[in-house]
Design a protein around this motif. Structure first.
Motif, mmCIF file in Angstrom:
data_model
loop_
_atom_site.group_PDB
_atom_site.id
_atom_site.type_symbol
_atom_site.label_atom_id
_atom_site.label_comp_id
_atom_site.label_asym_id
_atom_site.label_seq_id
_atom_site.Cartn_x
_atom_site.Cartn_y
_atom_site.Cartn_z
ATOM 1 N N CYS A 157 -0.604 -4.350 6.487
ATOM 2 C CA CYS A 157 -1.380 -4.539 5.266
ATOM 3 C C CYS A 157 -1.176 -3.370 4.311
ATOM 4 N N TRP A 158 -1.250 -2.152 4.825
ATOM 5 C CA TRP A 158 -1.043 -0.987 3.959
ATOM 6 C C TRP A 158 0.353 -1.000 3.356
ATOM 7 N N TRP A 159 1.345 -1.369 4.144
ATOM 8 C CA TRP A 159 2.724 -1.460 3.651
ATOM 9 C C TRP A 159 2.787 -2.407 2.452
ATOM 10 N N ARG A 160 2.153 -3.576 2.592
ATOM 11 C CA ARG A 160 2.148 -4.536 1.485
ATOM 12 C C ARG A 160 1.383 -3.984 0.288
ATOM 13 N N GLU A 161 0.206 -3.452 0.535
ATOM 14 C CA GLU A 161 -0.648 -3.008 -0.567
ATOM 15 C C GLU A 161 0.040 -1.948 -1.415
ATOM 16 N N VAL A 162 0.604 -0.937 -0.784
ATOM 17 C CA VAL A 162 1.157 0.164 -1.568
ATOM 18 C C VAL A 162 2.485 -0.223 -2.203
ATOM 19 N N ARG A 163 3.323 -0.997 -1.509
ATOM 20 C CA ARG A 163 4.596 -1.404 -2.106
ATOM 21 C C ARG A 163 4.381 -2.365 -3.278
ATOM 22 N N ILE A 164 3.505 -3.338 -3.088
ATOM 23 C CA ILE A 164 3.305 -4.329 -4.148
ATOM 24 C C ILE A 164 2.573 -3.718 -5.336
#
Length: 277
Positions: free
Chosen positions: A147-154
């Motif tokens: 989730c963190w990977w998605r949140e910060v990249r997006i």
């Protein structure tokens, strides 16, 4: 942490994928922080790519979600769980609004603090259990990292003119591991599978509610085909714009891209491979 098999018994794959996701998320946050250092008050108040949110709102959200996800991992290491945001949805909304008016230096401090807390939480999880349960999507700490990977990249691509000026666009910053992950996570937005043909190398896969699977022979005859670069297709599924939109074809005819359901918030994690150590 792409899930490309048809097995449905686990969550994630290997420690190498965990390290890669951590590294890519850290790189995304580093680039976001570097971009924020260049901003003035006018830029912070400028419109983001998200309706009703300024750049300040997006930055406030990223810092808040980083803290919330770190808390999920910290609690899990002690065998405890709690809702993702203290105060629930109302607390989340109020916190984002409060943080939206922060100064550049305040945003930098909040983002840096969230990053440090997350790093400590991941290190702690390395010593405990990546499969420890959490409240987020009824999943595990490994899902919290995703989730963190998605949140910060997006969200690094959601700063409107700021993202464009700083080169924080999907095509410039979303690598193949991340786009593969997004296709698997966001396949739930499709009502029926599509055949995705990647421009970079012609790679073919079926993407849909069951995630990403190998394309069977003659899949073109049965499915709508979506073609584009990996980042363009992932951005379409994520509801983000790119300079070039993927193309869709069915029975040798150009058709509209399939409609997308809402973002799969709160949907329980889809289990696949044995949880990694």
């Amino acid at each position: 942490m792409t899930r490309t098999t048809q097995d449905t018994t686990g969550t994630h794959a290997t420690p190498d994928e965990t390290r890669a996701a951590r590294a890519d998320a850290a790189d995304a946050l580093h680039r976001l922080v570097d971009a924020v250092r260049t901003l003035d008050d006018a830029a912070l108040r400028s419109p983001s790519a998200l309706d009703g949110w300024t750049v300040g709102h997006v930055l406030s959200h990223v810092a808040m979600v980083g803290d919330a996800l770190a808390r999920q991992a910290e609690l899990a290491s002690r065998g405890e769980t709690a809702e993702v945001y203290e105060g629930g949805a109302e607390g989340r909304a109020a916190g984002i609004e409060d943080g939206a008016t922060c100064s550049r230096d305040e945003h930098l401090a909040a983002l840096s603090a969230a990053g440090a807390r997350l790093d400590a939480a991941w290190d702690l999880t390395d010593r405990t259990r990546w499969d420890a349960p959490v409240t987020y999507r009824d999943g595990t700490v490994a899902d919290v990292l995703d989730c963190w990977w998605r949140e910060v990249r997006i969200h690094a691509t959601d700063l409107g003119a700021v993202s464009t000026a700083q080169g924080l666009t999907p095509t410039a910053t979303w690598g193949l591991a991340f786009t593969d992950h997004l296709l698997d996570f966001l396949g739930l937005r499709l009502s029926a599978p599509v055949l995705v043909v990647r421009d970079e190398d012609g790679a073919r896969s079926v993407v849909g509610p069951d995630g990403v699977q190998a394309a069977p022979p003659r899949a073109d005859d049965a499915l709508t085909t979506v073609t584009g670069s990996a980042a363009e297709v992932a951005a379409w599924l994520a509801g983000r714009e790119t300079a070039t939109t993927p193309a869709a074809h069915r029975d040798s005819r150009t058709v509209e891209l399939p409609p997308l359901a809402p973002w799969p918030s709160g949907v329980p994690v889809r289990r696949r491979e044995p949880v990694r150590p």
